[in-house]
Design a protein around this motif. Sequence first.
Motif, PDB file in Angstrom:
ATOM      1  N   PRO A 253       9.412   7.800  -1.523  1.00 31.97           N
ATOM      2  CA  PRO A 253      10.201   6.683  -0.998  1.00 31.97           C
ATOM      3  C   PRO A 253      11.515   7.181  -0.398  1.00 31.97           C
ATOM      4  O   PRO A 253      12.032   8.229  -0.789  1.00 31.97           O
ATOM      5  CB  PRO A 253      10.450   5.824  -2.238  1.00 31.97           C
ATOM      6  N   TRP A 254      12.052   6.445   0.542  1.00 27.60           N
ATOM      7  CA  TRP A 254      13.375   6.732   1.073  1.00 27.60           C
ATOM      8  C   TRP A 254      14.404   6.368   0.014  1.00 27.60           C
ATOM      9  O   TRP A 254      14.289   5.333  -0.655  1.00 27.60           O
ATOM     10  CB  TRP A 254      13.609   5.947   2.360  1.00 27.60           C
ATOM     11  N   PHE A 255      15.416   7.240  -0.182  1.00 29.42           N
ATOM     12  CA  PHE A 255      16.314   7.081  -1.320  1.00 29.42           C
ATOM     13  C   PHE A 255      17.072   5.760  -1.300  1.00 29.42           C
ATOM     14  O   PHE A 255      17.414   5.192  -2.340  1.00 29.42           O
ATOM     15  CB  PHE A 255      17.296   8.264  -1.382  1.00 29.42           C
ATOM     16  N   GLU A 256      17.326   5.201  -0.119  1.00 29.00           N
ATOM     17  CA  GLU A 256      18.089   3.951  -0.042  1.00 29.00           C
ATOM     18  C   GLU A 256      17.286   2.741  -0.503  1.00 29.00           C
ATOM     19  O   GLU A 256      17.853   1.671  -0.751  1.00 29.00           O
ATOM     20  CB  GLU A 256      18.562   3.714   1.394  1.00 29.00           C
ATOM     21  N   ALA A 257      15.964   2.895  -0.600  1.00 28.97           N
ATOM     22  CA  ALA A 257      15.135   1.765  -1.018  1.00 28.97           C
ATOM     23  C   ALA A 257      15.311   1.443  -2.494  1.00 28.97           C
ATOM     24  O   ALA A 257      15.065   0.315  -2.932  1.00 28.97           O
ATOM     25  CB  ALA A 257      13.668   2.057  -0.728  1.00 28.97           C
ATOM     26  N   GLY A 258      15.727   2.435  -3.290  1.00 28.79           N
ATOM     27  CA  GLY A 258      15.941   2.207  -4.712  1.00 28.79           C
ATOM     28  C   GLY A 258      14.672   1.933  -5.487  1.00 28.79           C
ATOM     29  O   GLY A 258      14.684   1.196  -6.473  1.00 28.79           O
ATOM     30  N   VAL A 259      13.547   2.509  -5.022  1.00 30.03           N
ATOM     31  CA  VAL A 259      12.269   2.324  -5.710  1.00 30.03           C
ATOM     32  C   VAL A 259      11.684   3.695  -6.025  1.00 30.03           C
ATOM     33  O   VAL A 259      12.077   4.712  -5.450  1.00 30.03           O
ATOM     34  CB  VAL A 259      11.281   1.508  -4.850  1.00 30.03           C
ATOM     35  N   SER A 260      10.745   3.706  -6.946  1.00 29.74           N
ATOM     36  CA  SER A 260      10.156   4.982  -7.346  1.00 29.74           C
ATOM     37  C   SER A 260       8.894   5.321  -6.561  1.00 29.74           C
ATOM     38  O   SER A 260       8.461   6.476  -6.572  1.00 29.74           O
ATOM     39  CB  SER A 260       9.828   4.954  -8.841  1.00 29.74           C
ATOM     40  N   ARG A 261       8.298   4.328  -5.903  1.00 24.05           N
ATOM     41  CA  ARG A 261       7.088   4.573  -5.117  1.00 24.05           C
ATOM     42  C   ARG A 261       7.321   4.183  -3.663  1.00 24.05           C
ATOM     43  O   ARG A 261       7.938   3.158  -3.379  1.00 24.05           O
ATOM     44  CB  ARG A 261       5.913   3.739  -5.631  1.00 24.05           C
ATOM     45  N   ALA A 262       6.800   5.002  -2.759  1.00 19.15           N
ATOM     46  CA  ALA A 262       6.919   4.665  -1.340  1.00 19.15           C
ATOM     47  C   ALA A 262       6.268   3.320  -1.050  1.00 19.15           C
ATOM     48  O   ALA A 262       6.757   2.546  -0.217  1.00 19.15           O
ATOM     49  CB  ALA A 262       6.285   5.750  -0.486  1.00 19.15           C
ATOM     50  N   ALA A 263       5.191   3.027  -1.751  1.00 21.10           N
ATOM     51  CA  ALA A 263       4.471   1.785  -1.517  1.00 21.10           C
ATOM     52  C   ALA A 263       5.256   0.552  -1.931  1.00 21.10           C
ATOM     53  O   ALA A 263       4.842  -0.580  -1.630  1.00 21.10           O
ATOM     54  CB  ALA A 263       3.135   1.812  -2.258  1.00 21.10           C
ATOM     55  N   ASP A 264       6.398   0.743  -2.604  1.00 23.14           N
ATOM     56  CA  ASP A 264       7.242  -0.385  -3.002  1.00 23.14           C
ATOM     57  C   ASP A 264       8.459  -0.542  -2.103  1.00 23.14           C
ATOM     58  O   ASP A 264       9.268  -1.457  -2.312  1.00 23.14           O
ATOM     59  CB  ASP A 264       7.706  -0.217  -4.454  1.00 23.14           C
ATOM     60  N   ASP A 265       8.619   0.316  -1.136  1.00 23.80           N
ATOM     61  CA  ASP A 265       9.725   0.210  -0.180  1.00 23.80           C
ATOM     62  C   ASP A 265       9.474  -1.036   0.684  1.00 23.80           C
ATOM     63  O   ASP A 265       8.485  -1.098   1.418  1.00 23.80           O
ATOM     64  CB  ASP A 265       9.756   1.464   0.688  1.00 23.80           C
ATOM     65  N   PRO A 266      10.356  -2.032   0.625  1.00 23.62           N
ATOM     66  CA  PRO A 266      10.082  -3.285   1.346  1.00 23.62           C
ATOM     67  C   PRO A 266       9.982  -3.110   2.864  1.00 23.62           C
ATOM     68  O   PRO A 266       9.214  -3.834   3.511  1.00 23.62           O
ATOM     69  CB  PRO A 266      11.270  -4.182   0.967  1.00 23.62           C
ATOM     70  N   LEU A 267      10.741  -2.179   3.431  1.00 23.66           N
ATOM     71  CA  LEU A 267      10.648  -1.967   4.876  1.00 23.66           C
ATOM     72  C   LEU A 267       9.317  -1.320   5.251  1.00 23.66           C
ATOM     73  O   LEU A 267       8.721  -1.635   6.288  1.00 23.66           O
ATOM     74  CB  LEU A 267      11.813  -1.109   5.356  1.00 23.66           C
ATOM     75  N   LEU A 268       8.845  -0.424   4.397  1.00 22.04           N
ATOM     76  CA  LEU A 268       7.550   0.201   4.643  1.00 22.04           C
ATOM     77  C   LEU A 268       6.429  -0.816   4.452  1.00 22.04           C
ATOM     78  O   LEU A 268       5.475  -0.846   5.237  1.00 22.04           O
ATOM     79  CB  LEU A 268       7.381   1.393   3.706  1.00 22.04           C
TER      80      LEU A 268
END
Length: 409
Positions: free
Chosen positions: A278-293
Amino acid sequence: MTAVAAQRITSAEQARETAAALAAEFAVDAARRDRDRELPYREIDRLSASGLLAVTVPAEFGGADLAPGEVAEVVRLLAAADPNIAQIPHSHFVYLNLLRLAGTRDQREHHFGRVLAGARIANAQSERTGATVAEIATTLRPDGPPGDDAKFRIDGTKFYCTGSLFADVLAVLTRLDDPRESSGLSPGDYIAFLPADTAGVETVDDWDGIGQRTTGSGTVTLTGVRVRRDQLIARAAAVNAPTGYGAFAQLLHVAIDAGIARGALDAAADFVRTRSRPWFEAGVSRAADDPLLVQRIGELAVTVATAEATFEAAGRAVDRVVADPAAEPAAAASVAVATAKITADRAANEVSAALFEVSGTRSAAADLNLDRFWRNARTHTLHDPVRWKYQHIGRAVLDGAPPPLHGVI
């Protein structure tokens, strides 16, 4: 002739199940075959043996006689796994349709019988020498002794001959300009159905495109090739009439593009779930939880779903024309297929490029060969420009003008 024992497919359901099973099998090594340019001889033999290449053979000749939409769905399923393999039988189905529409009963009985036994047809159609792709320099000339007008000669060079390396029969597009009156043939375009090993035919594996690397789209040279009259079929009856011939051919191209789009989306989603950080600014542990993604994946999913929906609608339109040409105008089917071609072209190119956008730097590793989706999409969608699809659609809407009869819409 192909040394396979082909099964018989008798229904659309069986065809889809068979295609899905083969697609899962072909997907396993698709990236490696593409990366190493390993031609899929074994896979094409499996395709022949499955019986899928005979599904358009008319029922009166022992085939399943599946509707165009069902055939296109088979191609789409294969394309999502390996679009190289899906493109190889494109001309096979197109020229079986030519036989259905314009061949004599003897010609149909002969070639349909061979296909039911596993034989494969490929094209030798395109040329590079003309001012446009529509010009044909390959000549067909009477070449028998006086009084023997059953013999002809073909000379010419063909390029982009997809599937020719795997073919038992080559469908060669020729031009007859100077017939003898006694030959009984009118000037015009003819398809010569030639065994691939005919004397004077040379097939060269020289295709070096950036994508669709393993389609066997090499060069075919014909030098003094002797051909009998019963090997010739005039194209006019199929192409210059509202038969849906062009719409069916284009529908199969749509199937390949829609399949690439689906394959690219599935690959992107899998990579994001299993490998992306995940991108560090997303504040999530999984890329799949990044809201922009998540948002971007949703946008791409809508693009693919739109392409698939217009593809299915186009398939139904072509089905209606083939079932009853008097009830469904061929022009309507061509416009529907043109619409589907535009959406599938857009989806294949956009999603295959966005795969890297959503997956991140790791996805660019050469060993993964994820760029094959974009390379395949970009290469295959060059076949015919969608800008002309917009023109034909616009004229139909504004003036009710039907698309032209030239076999590619």
